[in-house]
Design a protein around this motif. Structure first.
Motif, PDB file in Angstrom:
ATOM      1  N   GLU A 129       0.861  -1.317   0.384  1.00 45.30           N
ATOM      2  CA  GLU A 129       0.032   0.686  -0.195  1.00 45.30           C
ATOM      3  C   GLU A 129       0.901   1.394   0.386  1.00 45.30           C
ATOM      4  OE1 GLU A 129      -2.367  -0.098   3.470  1.00 45.30           O
ATOM      5  OE2 GLU A 129      -1.092  -0.264   4.827  1.00 45.30           O
ATOM      6  N   PRO A 130       0.595   2.452  -0.402  1.00 43.04           N
ATOM      7  CA  PRO A 130       1.410   3.531  -0.256  1.00 43.04           C
ATOM      8  C   PRO A 130       1.623   4.175   0.787  1.00 43.04           C
ATOM      9  CG  PRO A 130      -0.753   3.830  -1.348  1.00 43.04           C
ATOM     10  CD  PRO A 130      -1.195   2.606  -0.732  1.00 43.04           C
ATOM     11  N   ASP A 131       2.601   4.860   1.054  1.00 38.67           N
ATOM     12  CA  ASP A 131       3.114   5.325   2.344  1.00 38.67           C
ATOM     13  C   ASP A 131       2.729   6.540   2.330  1.00 38.67           C
ATOM     14  OD1 ASP A 131       4.818   4.783   4.610  1.00 38.67           O
ATOM     15  OD2 ASP A 131       5.301   6.778   3.799  1.00 38.67           O
ATOM     16  N   ALA A 132       2.070   6.617   3.890  1.00 37.33           N
ATOM     17  CA  ALA A 132       1.818   8.316   4.642  1.00 37.33           C
ATOM     18  C   ALA A 132       3.087   9.428   3.547  1.00 37.33           C
ATOM     19  CB  ALA A 132       1.686   8.539   5.896  1.00 37.33           C
ATOM     20  N   GLY A 133       4.058   9.041   3.674  1.00 35.80           N
ATOM     21  CA  GLY A 133       4.591  10.200   3.448  1.00 35.80           C
ATOM     22  C   GLY A 133       4.266  10.440   1.763  1.00 35.80           C
TER      23      GLY A 133
ATOM     24  N   GLY B  55       5.825   9.814  -1.965  1.00 38.25           N
ATOM     25  CA  GLY B  55       7.497   9.768  -2.539  1.00 38.25           C
ATOM     26  C   GLY B  55       6.837   8.571  -3.890  1.00 38.25           C
ATOM     27  N   ALA B  56       7.964   8.412  -3.886  1.00 36.52           N
ATOM     28  CA  ALA B  56       8.934   7.105  -3.897  1.00 36.52           C
ATOM     29  C   ALA B  56       8.877   5.567  -2.851  1.00 36.52           C
ATOM     30  CB  ALA B  56      10.215   6.980  -4.886  1.00 36.52           C
ATOM     31  N   ALA B  57       7.506   5.399  -2.129  1.00 35.77           N
ATOM     32  CA  ALA B  57       7.513   4.737  -1.370  1.00 35.77           C
ATOM     33  C   ALA B  57       6.823   3.750  -1.521  1.00 35.77           C
ATOM     34  CB  ALA B  57       7.617   5.387  -0.051  1.00 35.77           C
ATOM     35  N   GLY B  58       6.550   2.882  -0.112  1.00 34.93           N
ATOM     36  CA  GLY B  58       5.678   1.768  -0.117  1.00 34.93           C
ATOM     37  C   GLY B  58       5.844   1.240   1.268  1.00 34.93           C
ATOM     38  N   ARG B  59       5.037   0.147   1.751  1.00 37.34           N
ATOM     39  CA  ARG B  59       4.669  -0.240   2.393  1.00 37.34           C
ATOM     40  C   ARG B  59       4.503  -1.600   2.089  1.00 37.34           C
ATOM     41  NH1 ARG B  59       4.348   3.456   7.441  1.00 37.34           N
ATOM     42  NH2 ARG B  59       4.390   1.712   8.070  1.00 37.34           N
ATOM     43  N   VAL B  60       4.793  -2.226   2.863  1.00 33.99           N
ATOM     44  CA  VAL B  60       3.831  -3.901   2.104  1.00 33.99           C
ATOM     45  C   VAL B  60       3.900  -5.057   3.905  1.00 33.99           C
ATOM     46  CG1 VAL B  60       6.621  -5.340   2.570  1.00 33.99           C
ATOM     47  CG2 VAL B  60       4.510  -5.675   1.265  1.00 33.99           C
ATOM     48  N   SER B  61       3.067  -5.697   4.063  1.00 35.53           N
ATOM     49  CA  SER B  61       2.654  -6.358   5.194  1.00 35.53           C
ATOM     50  C   SER B  61       2.364  -7.919   4.102  1.00 35.53           C
ATOM     51  CB  SER B  61       1.585  -6.203   5.476  1.00 35.53           C
ATOM     52  OG  SER B  61       1.820  -4.638   6.630  1.00 35.53           O
ATOM     53  N   ALA B  62       3.526  -9.099   4.967  1.00 35.55           N
ATOM     54  CA  ALA B  62       3.139 -10.886   4.216  1.00 35.55           C
ATOM     55  C   ALA B  62       3.621 -10.995   5.601  1.00 35.55           C
ATOM     56  CB  ALA B  62       4.535 -10.406   3.193  1.00 35.55           C
ATOM     57  N   GLY B  63       3.383 -12.064   4.694  1.00 34.97           N
ATOM     58  CA  GLY B  63       4.162 -13.962   5.841  1.00 34.97           C
ATOM     59  C   GLY B  63       3.684 -15.454   5.132  1.00 34.97           C
ATOM     60  N   ILE B  64       4.323 -15.825   5.968  1.00 32.48           N
ATOM     61  CA  ILE B  64       4.416 -17.254   5.250  1.00 32.48           C
ATOM     62  C   ILE B  64       4.104 -17.933   6.173  1.00 32.48           C
ATOM     63  CG2 ILE B  64       7.197 -17.815   5.170  1.00 32.48           C
ATOM     64  CD1 ILE B  64       6.438 -19.034   2.375  1.00 32.48           C
ATOM     65  N   ASP B  65       3.485 -19.805   6.391  1.00 35.39           N
ATOM     66  CA  ASP B  65       4.306 -20.489   6.949  1.00 35.39           C
ATOM     67  C   ASP B  65       5.548 -21.542   6.581  1.00 35.39           C
ATOM     68  OD1 ASP B  65       1.948 -19.399   8.544  1.00 35.39           O
ATOM     69  OD2 ASP B  65       0.574 -21.431   7.795  1.00 35.39           O
TER      70      ASP B  65
ATOM     71  N   MET C 229       5.318   2.475  -8.350  1.00 35.96           N
ATOM     72  CA  MET C 229       6.811   1.339  -9.119  1.00 35.96           C
ATOM     73  C   MET C 229       7.376   0.286  -7.983  1.00 35.96           C
ATOM     74  SD  MET C 229       8.277   4.294 -12.088  1.00 35.96           S
ATOM     75  CE  MET C 229       9.278   2.324 -12.210  1.00 35.96           C
ATOM     76  N   VAL C 230       7.039   1.801  -7.070  1.00 40.58           N
ATOM     77  CA  VAL C 230       7.802   0.894  -5.692  1.00 40.58           C
ATOM     78  C   VAL C 230       6.841   0.388  -4.466  1.00 40.58           C
ATOM     79  CG1 VAL C 230       8.686   1.350  -2.924  1.00 40.58           C
ATOM     80  CG2 VAL C 230       9.366   3.260  -4.544  1.00 40.58           C
ATOM     81  N   ARG C 231       5.652   0.154  -4.933  1.00 35.85           N
ATOM     82  CA  ARG C 231       5.507  -1.547  -4.783  1.00 35.85           C
ATOM     83  C   ARG C 231       5.157  -1.878  -5.162  1.00 35.85           C
ATOM     84  NH1 ARG C 231       2.593   3.892  -3.175  1.00 35.85           N
ATOM     85  NH2 ARG C 231       0.648   3.527  -5.760  1.00 35.85           N
TER      86      ARG C 231
ATOM     87  N   ALA D 144       7.099  -3.441  -7.226  1.00 29.47           N
ATOM     88  CA  ALA D 144       8.750  -4.000  -6.596  1.00 29.47           C
ATOM     89  C   ALA D 144       8.182  -4.915  -5.119  1.00 29.47           C
ATOM     90  CB  ALA D 144       9.596  -3.076  -6.730  1.00 29.47           C
ATOM     91  N   MET D 145       8.150  -4.377  -4.333  1.00 28.71           N
ATOM     92  CA  MET D 145       7.418  -4.941  -3.527  1.00 28.71           C
ATOM     93  C   MET D 145       6.881  -6.120  -3.601  1.00 28.71           C
ATOM     94  SD  MET D 145       7.538  -1.475  -0.498  1.00 28.71           S
ATOM     95  CE  MET D 145       8.274  -2.063   0.821  1.00 28.71           C
ATOM     96  N   ARG D 146       5.516  -6.078  -3.954  1.00 26.99           N
ATOM     97  CA  ARG D 146       4.629  -6.301  -3.797  1.00 26.99           C
ATOM     98  C   ARG D 146       4.761  -8.010  -5.129  1.00 26.99           C
ATOM     99  NH1 ARG D 146       0.590  -2.438  -5.177  1.00 26.99           N
ATOM    100  NH2 ARG D 146       0.944  -3.014  -7.216  1.00 26.99           N
ATOM    101  N   ARG D 147       6.328  -7.815  -5.872  1.00 28.13           N
ATOM    102  CA  ARG D 147       6.909  -8.892  -6.455  1.00 28.13           C
ATOM    103  C   ARG D 147       8.034  -9.872  -6.262  1.00 28.13           C
ATOM    104  NH1 ARG D 147       7.855  -6.417 -11.293  1.00 28.13           N
ATOM    105  NH2 ARG D 147       9.773  -4.818 -10.828  1.00 28.13           N
ATOM    106  N   ASP D 148       8.797  -9.226  -4.798  1.00 30.75           N
ATOM    107  CA  ASP D 148       9.948  -9.491  -4.426  1.00 30.75           C
ATOM    108  C   ASP D 148       9.762  -9.583  -2.793  1.00 30.75           C
ATOM    109  OD1 ASP D 148      11.475  -8.459  -7.062  1.00 30.75           O
ATOM    110  OD2 ASP D 148      12.244  -7.020  -6.531  1.00 30.75           O
TER     111      ASP D 148
END
Length: 206
Positions: free
Chosen positions: A52-56, A58-68, A180-182, A184-188
């Motif tokens: 999701e977008p970062d509150a700041g 610009g070229a920024a993003g936030r990610v939450s993820a997990g795996i078992d 673009m940042v998000r 990349a984060m979703r992909r990697d």
């Protein structure tokens, strides 16, 4: 050696570098290789991700993820803290080096060097450890404007498995769209989690 704070000579030099916009683009490209998106799903991996977008802005993003992961938290923890092993599960990582401190003492500072199309990309960060449960990271110096995150390990399946959760915030020193940042984060991020799962599963089988 002196502590790598914001006033450290290395940190000041990085802030004043005229190459910072290009370095920011190199970071995005280094962590944004489309090939990493091709890792197939594994039965029972229970992987999830949200970017999701970062509150700041610009070229920024936030990610939450997990795996078992079908390995105990002690095994996953051992793999995650093994600096020389990190290139096996962090995409494009050329080297990992402990600059300061010791994980056994509760925190350390590490330097990651990643391969980018415009040269090596550096990220120096402090990690604070709660053994076998939590790692909190924060940028100290390097080519990213912001880099902070948190890893959490939760025992599952009677302690025979581990649910790894990851939250991260990243911002580049480049005038690029946040989308673009998000992307990349979703992909990697799934590539990192799947590689960690593979390494920990192999470690548990030894």
């Amino acid at each position: 050696a002196g502590r790598l704070t914001g006033t450290h000579p290395e940190a000041r030099a990085l802030r004043s570098s005229p190459m910072r916009p290009l370095i920011g683009l190199a970071v995005l490209l280094a962590v944004g290789s489309p090939a990493l998106a091709q890792a197939p799903a594994t039965a029972g991996e229970n992987l999830w991700i949200k970017a999701e977008p970062d509150a700041g802005g610009g070229a920024a993003g936030r990610v939450s993820a997990g795996i078992d992961i079908p390995a105990p938290p002690s095994v996953v923890w051992r793999v995650m803290l093994d600096c020389p092993r990190a290139p096996r599960f962090v995409p494009k990582l050329k080297s990992c080096r402990v600059v300061e401190g010791d994980a056994a003492g509760g925190s350390d500072v590490r330097e990651h060097r990643l391969a980018g199309p415009l040269g090596t990309v550096r990220n120096i960060f402090r990690s604070t450890y709660t053994p076998e449960r939590r790692i909190v990271t924060a940028r100290v110096a390097g080519d990213l404007r912001t880099a902070e995150g948190e890893w959490r390990l939760q025992p599952i399946d009677g302690g025979r498995g581990t649910r790894v959760s990851y939250d991260s915030r990243m911002a580049l020193n480049a005038p690029l769209p946040g989308g673009m940042v998000r992307q990349a984060m979703r992909r990697d991020t799934p590539a990192v989690l799947r590689a960690l799962r593979r390494e920990a599963t192999a470690e548990a089988a030894r």
